[in-house]
Design a protein around this motif. Structure first.
Motif, short mmCIF file in Angstrom:
data_model
loop_
_atom_site.label_atom_id
_atom_site.label_comp_id
_atom_site.label_asym_id
_atom_site.label_seq_id
_atom_site.Cartn_x
_atom_site.Cartn_y
_atom_site.Cartn_z
N VAL A 215 0.84 -1.21 0.00
CA VAL A 215 0.00 0.00 0.00
C VAL A 215 0.87 1.25 0.00
O VAL A 215 0.58 2.23 -0.71
CB VAL A 215 -0.96 -0.01 1.21
CG1 VAL A 215 -1.64 1.35 1.37
CG2 VAL A 215 -2.00 -1.09 1.05
N PHE B 56 0.49 3.97 -2.98
CA PHE B 56 -0.16 5.26 -2.73
C PHE B 56 0.73 6.31 -2.07
O PHE B 56 0.29 7.43 -1.86
CB PHE B 56 -1.42 5.05 -1.87
CG PHE B 56 -2.48 4.22 -2.55
CD1 PHE B 56 -3.17 4.71 -3.65
CD2 PHE B 56 -2.77 2.95 -2.09
CE1 PHE B 56 -4.15 3.94 -4.27
CE2 PHE B 56 -3.76 2.18 -2.70
CZ PHE B 56 -4.44 2.68 -3.80
N ALA C 108 -1.15 7.90 -8.78
CA ALA C 108 -2.16 7.80 -7.72
C ALA C 108 -3.06 6.58 -7.84
O ALA C 108 -3.89 6.34 -6.97
CB ALA C 108 -3.02 9.07 -7.73
N SER D 82 -5.88 -3.19 -2.78
CA SER D 82 -5.43 -1.97 -3.45
C SER D 82 -6.53 -1.40 -4.34
O SER D 82 -6.74 -0.19 -4.38
CB SER D 82 -4.17 -2.27 -4.27
OG SER D 82 -3.72 -1.12 -4.94
N LEU E 22 -9.11 0.18 -1.99
CA LEU E 22 -8.59 1.41 -1.38
C LEU E 22 -8.48 2.54 -2.40
O LEU E 22 -8.61 3.72 -2.06
CB LEU E 22 -7.22 1.14 -0.76
CG LEU E 22 -7.19 0.26 0.49
CD1 LEU E 22 -5.76 -0.06 0.89
CD2 LEU E 22 -7.92 0.93 1.64
N GLY E 23 -8.25 2.17 -3.66
CA GLY E 23 -8.13 3.19 -4.70
C GLY E 23 -9.37 4.02 -4.88
O GLY E 23 -9.29 5.19 -5.31
N PHE F 89 -8.57 6.52 -2.06
CA PHE F 89 -7.25 7.15 -2.07
C PHE F 89 -6.95 7.90 -3.37
O PHE F 89 -6.37 8.98 -3.35
CB PHE F 89 -6.16 6.10 -1.82
CG PHE F 89 -6.08 5.61 -0.41
CD1 PHE F 89 -6.94 6.11 0.56
CD2 PHE F 89 -5.15 4.66 -0.03
CE1 PHE F 89 -6.88 5.66 1.87
CE2 PHE F 89 -5.07 4.21 1.28
CZ PHE F 89 -5.95 4.72 2.23
N THR F 90 -7.31 7.31 -4.51
CA THR F 90 -6.92 7.90 -5.80
C THR F 90 -7.45 9.33 -5.98
O THR F 90 -6.66 10.23 -6.31
CB THR F 90 -7.37 7.01 -6.97
OG1 THR F 90 -6.66 5.77 -6.90
CG2 THR F 90 -7.07 7.68 -8.31
N LEU G 116 -8.24 11.52 -3.73
CA LEU G 116 -7.58 12.39 -2.75
C LEU G 116 -6.13 12.66 -3.14
O LEU G 116 -5.66 13.80 -3.07
CB LEU G 116 -7.64 11.76 -1.36
CG LEU G 116 -9.04 11.63 -0.75
CD1 LEU G 116 -8.97 10.94 0.61
CD2 LEU G 116 -9.70 13.00 -0.61
N VAL G 117 -5.41 11.62 -3.54
CA VAL G 117 -4.00 11.79 -3.92
C VAL G 117 -3.88 12.65 -5.18
O VAL G 117 -3.01 13.52 -5.26
CB VAL G 117 -3.33 10.41 -4.15
CG1 VAL G 117 -1.91 10.59 -4.68
CG2 VAL G 117 -3.30 9.61 -2.85
#
Length: 336
Positions: free
Chosen positions: A73, A77, A108, A137, A140-141, A144-145, A147-148
């Motif tokens: 992770v 990320f 990302a 992953s 979570l993407g 997370f994606t 936001l990143v």
């Protein structure tokens, strides 16, 4: 055999053909509106089938290896986005601003599932941990994606509100994935008997989204804005990024004392970026007129990671297994 693995696979050739088709005959008007609805439905169906295909036993088999999952992770990320940001002064002059936005978007994205597991299996790595890491992953993407990407892009670059995008990605990708997994007891047998159905939906949905994205981009003058020198620079950017991540994940796995099987899982799951997740996410996160340039780095990186990891997997597979220790006092067998 090694040489054949360096050649583009059929799907890559289909992607190239789709880009050419969109460049010559881009969808516009009513056709573009219909294509938008069809691609959304196809991507949702794709993630529904992926959820139905994922075995709960595989999840539980690999979920306890938390140190390995944290490293994967972090590579996916944290390491990738940091490299994309840190290398920007060096690499951005090689490409156009839109293409480097695509590189930051690439950094990302979550990891792949199918190809990561396939390479771990080929290299004789920790397959249950790979299934768990790659699948986690992807999930979570969804959060997370967006936001990143929002943090990496100092300017809007055609991107909407990350929180709103997170909700739309969750609705289009995560909800079908969970629904498919809940219906797995009724669908798993069908998917095992009809593997071709999964392949058609998998590849067909991506080709549809690529065609739609490049159609918008071509109509807005993509190829007049991307010179050949920028495409060559993009190749260099992707090679530098992939090389640094492979070296870093290998060094980290060895430094932290992971076994060779776990190292293989970390290297292949931590260095991959998902075309399956990335193309529909670009469609949600970015305006239609820039989505084509955004996914171009991902398409190039996708093929590069397949070729390089195929060579690495073969090298790992040829390693000699550690000899079994013989207890003291037990005579060794005859040497041959």
């Amino acid at each position: 055999m090694a040489r054949s693995r360096l050649l583009p696979d059929n799907f890559t050739l289909y992607l190239v053909a789709t880009v050419i088709l969109a460049s010559l005959l881009p969808a516009s008007g009513r056709l573009a509106q219909v294509l938008e609805v069809v691609t959304t439905a196809a991507v949702s169906l794709l993630f529904f089938l992926h959820g139905a295909k994922l075995s709960r036993q595989a999840i539980f088999a690999g979920i306890g290896h938390w140190r390995l999952h944290l490293v994967v992770v972090a590579a996916t990320f944290v390491l990738f986005p940091l490299l994309g940001w840190a290398l920007k002064p060096l690499l951005q002059p090689l490409v156009t601003p839109e293409l480097y936005t695509g590189i930051l978007f690439l950094c990302a994205l979550p990891a792949t599932v199918q190809s990561a597991i396939a390479f771990v299996s080929m290299a004789r790595g920790n397959i249950p941990a790979a299934v768990c890491s790659a699948s986690a992953s992807t999930l979570l993407g969804v959060a997370f994606t967006p936001l990143v990407v929002g943090v990496l892009l100092s300017q809007n670059a055609g991107m909407g509100d990350p929180l709103d995008a997170m909700g739309r990605i969750g609705l289009q990708l995560l909800v079908p994935f969970i629904a498919g997994h809940l219906l797995r007891p009724w669908l798993a047998g069908f998917l095992q008997r009809r593997a071709s159905v999964m392949k058609v939906v998998d590849q067909g949905s991506i080709l549809l989204v690529v065609y739609a994205a490049f159609s918008h981009a071509v109509i807005d003058g993509l190829w007049s804005q991307v010179p050949l020198s920028a495409l060559a620079g993009l190749l260099v950017c992707c090679a530098v990024l992939l090389g640094l991540v492979l070296v870093t994940t290998t060094w980290t796995a060895r430094r932290l004392g992971f076994s060779k099987e776990d190292e293989i899982t970390i290297v292949f799951c931590g260095s991959k970026k998902s075309l399956v997740s990335g193309v529909p996410m670009a469609k949600v996160l970015f305006a239609a007129n820039v989505a084509g340039a955004i996914v171009l780095p991902l398409m190039l990186f996708h093929q590069m990671q397949l070729m390089v990891c195929a060579v690495l997997a073969q090298r790992y597979a040829k390693r000699v297994q550690a000899p079994v220790e013989v207890p003291a006092g037990v005579a060794a067998g005859p040497q041959r």
